[in-house]
Design an enzyme around this catalytic site. Sequence first.
Site, PDB file in Angstrom:
ATOM      1  N   HIS A 128       0.877  -1.191   0.000  1.00  0.00           N
ATOM      2  CA  HIS A 128       0.000   0.000   0.000  1.00  0.00           C
ATOM      3  C   HIS A 128       0.915   1.242   0.000  1.00  0.00           C
ATOM      4  O   HIS A 128       0.961   1.996   0.969  1.00  0.00           O
ATOM      5  CB  HIS A 128      -0.915  -0.039   1.233  1.00  0.00           C
ATOM      6  CG  HIS A 128      -2.107   0.857   1.129  1.00  0.00           C
ATOM      7  ND1 HIS A 128      -2.433   1.560  -0.010  1.00  0.00           N
ATOM      8  CD2 HIS A 128      -3.071   1.177   2.055  1.00  0.00           C
ATOM      9  CE1 HIS A 128      -3.544   2.259   0.212  1.00  0.00           C
ATOM     10  NE2 HIS A 128      -3.940   2.046   1.446  1.00  0.00           N
ATOM     11  N   GLN A 131      -0.351   5.033   0.729  1.00  0.00           N
ATOM     12  CA  GLN A 131      -0.667   5.274   2.140  1.00  0.00           C
ATOM     13  C   GLN A 131       0.613   5.556   2.930  1.00  0.00           C
ATOM     14  O   GLN A 131       0.680   6.519   3.701  1.00  0.00           O
ATOM     15  CB  GLN A 131      -1.377   4.049   2.723  1.00  0.00           C
ATOM     16  CG  GLN A 131      -1.646   4.157   4.212  1.00  0.00           C
ATOM     17  CD  GLN A 131      -2.752   5.135   4.552  1.00  0.00           C
ATOM     18  OE1 GLN A 131      -3.838   5.037   4.017  1.00  0.00           O
ATOM     19  NE2 GLN A 131      -2.494   6.076   5.457  1.00  0.00           N
ATOM     20  N   ASP A 218      -2.605  -1.754  12.260  1.00  0.00           N
ATOM     21  CA  ASP A 218      -3.611  -1.915  11.201  1.00  0.00           C
ATOM     22  C   ASP A 218      -4.559  -3.033  11.645  1.00  0.00           C
ATOM     23  O   ASP A 218      -4.259  -3.764  12.609  1.00  0.00           O
ATOM     24  CB  ASP A 218      -2.893  -2.275   9.876  1.00  0.00           C
ATOM     25  CG  ASP A 218      -3.816  -2.259   8.661  1.00  0.00           C
ATOM     26  OD1 ASP A 218      -4.952  -1.770   8.762  1.00  0.00           O
ATOM     27  OD2 ASP A 218      -3.382  -2.751   7.593  1.00  0.00           O
ATOM     28  N   CYS A 258      -3.747   3.555   9.420  1.00  0.00           N
ATOM     29  CA  CYS A 258      -4.141   3.980   8.077  1.00  0.00           C
ATOM     30  C   CYS A 258      -5.653   4.132   7.930  1.00  0.00           C
ATOM     31  O   CYS A 258      -6.124   4.811   7.020  1.00  0.00           O
ATOM     32  CB  CYS A 258      -3.591   3.019   7.023  1.00  0.00           C
ATOM     33  SG  CYS A 258      -4.251   1.338   7.174  1.00  0.00           S
ATOM     34  N   ARG A 286      -3.320  12.065   2.621  1.00  0.00           N
ATOM     35  CA  ARG A 286      -3.489  11.255   1.410  1.00  0.00           C
ATOM     36  C   ARG A 286      -3.730  12.173   0.211  1.00  0.00           C
ATOM     37  O   ARG A 286      -3.188  11.968  -0.866  1.00  0.00           O
ATOM     38  CB  ARG A 286      -4.686  10.290   1.548  1.00  0.00           C
ATOM     39  CG  ARG A 286      -4.597   9.250   2.652  1.00  0.00           C
ATOM     40  CD  ARG A 286      -3.489   8.252   2.446  1.00  0.00           C
ATOM     41  NE  ARG A 286      -3.502   7.587   1.158  1.00  0.00           N
ATOM     42  CZ  ARG A 286      -4.225   6.508   0.847  1.00  0.00           C
ATOM     43  NH1 ARG A 286      -5.007   5.957   1.752  1.00  0.00           N
ATOM     44  NH2 ARG A 286      -4.143   5.952  -0.357  1.00  0.00           N
TER      45      ARG A 286
HETATM   46  N1  NVA Z   1      -4.506  -3.876   5.533  1.00  0.00           N
HETATM   47  C1  NVA Z   1      -5.749  -3.210   5.218  1.00  0.00           C
HETATM   48  C2  NVA Z   1      -5.490  -1.790   4.823  1.00  0.00           C
HETATM   49  C3  NVA Z   1      -6.736  -1.009   4.489  1.00  0.00           C
HETATM   50  C4  NVA Z   1      -6.425   0.383   4.036  1.00  0.00           C
HETATM   51  C5  NVA Z   1      -6.449  -3.975   4.092  1.00  0.00           C
HETATM   52  O1  NVA Z   1      -5.759  -4.403   3.158  1.00  0.00           O
HETATM   53  O2  NVA Z   1      -7.659  -4.139   4.148  1.00  0.00           O
HETATM   54  N1   CP Z   2      -6.369   3.761   4.258  1.00  0.00           N
HETATM   55  C1   CP Z   2      -7.044   3.465   3.128  1.00  0.00           C
HETATM   56  O1   CP Z   2      -6.477   3.085   2.099  1.00  0.00           O
HETATM   57  O2   CP Z   2      -8.382   3.672   3.221  1.00  0.00           O
HETATM   58  P1   CP Z   2      -9.478   3.255   2.149  1.00  0.00           P
HETATM   59  O3   CP Z   2      -9.595   1.759   2.176  1.00  0.00           O
HETATM   60  O4   CP Z   2     -10.724   3.943   2.656  1.00  0.00           O
HETATM   61  O5   CP Z   2      -9.066   3.747   0.799  1.00  0.00           O
END
Ligand code: NVA
Ligand code: CP
Length: 300
Positions: A128, A131, A218, A258, A286
Amino acid sequence: MHLLRIFDLDKKAIDELLRSAAVLKDRHRRGIPNHPLRGRVLALIFEKSSTRTRVSFETAMFHLGGSAIFLSSADSQIGRGEPIKDTARVMSGYVDAVVIRTFGHDKLDEYARYSNVPVINGLTDAHHPCQVLADVLTIVEKKGGYEGLKVCWIGDGNNMAHSWIEAAARLGFELRLACPQGHLPDEGLLAEAGGAGNIHLVSSVEEAARGADVLNTDVWASMGQEHEQETREGVFKGFEINQEVLALADKDAIVMHCLPAHRDEEITEDVLEGPHSVVWDQAENRLHMQKAILERLLIS
Ligand code: NVA
Ligand code: CP
């Protein structure tokens, strides 16, 4: 050029993104118009839910004078099985860049191989990057820089952990990760990132948090893992940022997440809403970091 993971950027490029995001944020705050992407179009192809990534990229594009098109897989032929490589070539004829949120990182890699326009990772199971770039911007704002900091990661060795590992490898700050057995970060990635000796897998939450400048966590079950929620609640018990863990960190430590957060699982409500939490700044950043990324990839 694509942005599929932090390792696509060297230290100089990350520092440039941090600087230009700060300038763009200042301009935005002062209401100074900035339309370098007039007439340019960004497509967002999302196979998972999103609030922050989608809205910050779409808003960034509008602020910069361009426009954005959102495609969920269900609304497009991707959901009916049109091959990725076909979609990538077709989209390249219409739009100037594409943000993709999907499951396997290999799907993103394949899309990028066939795309003639820049591809940005809006989250995969493995990374990610956008982020974490916004999060490093938040650290720079709150701490005056990232050099010499002790950053800790508590919880799943997931996409966010991987992008933090790559950021630590590139920027040199110390990163300590406490993850339950069976949920450690990818070994190959750790080996690739571990050369400088600033990234440590530790065996307890306390060891990770002690003296830390930044506490980071997270969700226990990421998107696509909802069916594992109950099992993970057992495995991850104790991998939580709460007042006791916060008390071990530096007295001026910041707490990051995040979002979305599961209150009283990986982070307690009082810490998330407390004075050390910077989660709303992270979310706001962001927008500014997306602008910096778009300018970098679209203006050459
Ligand atoms: N680790 C989480 C991050 C969400 C922004 C996911 O992948 O769902
Ligand atoms: N942190 C993040 O990526 O949030 P969303 O899933 O809302 O995009």
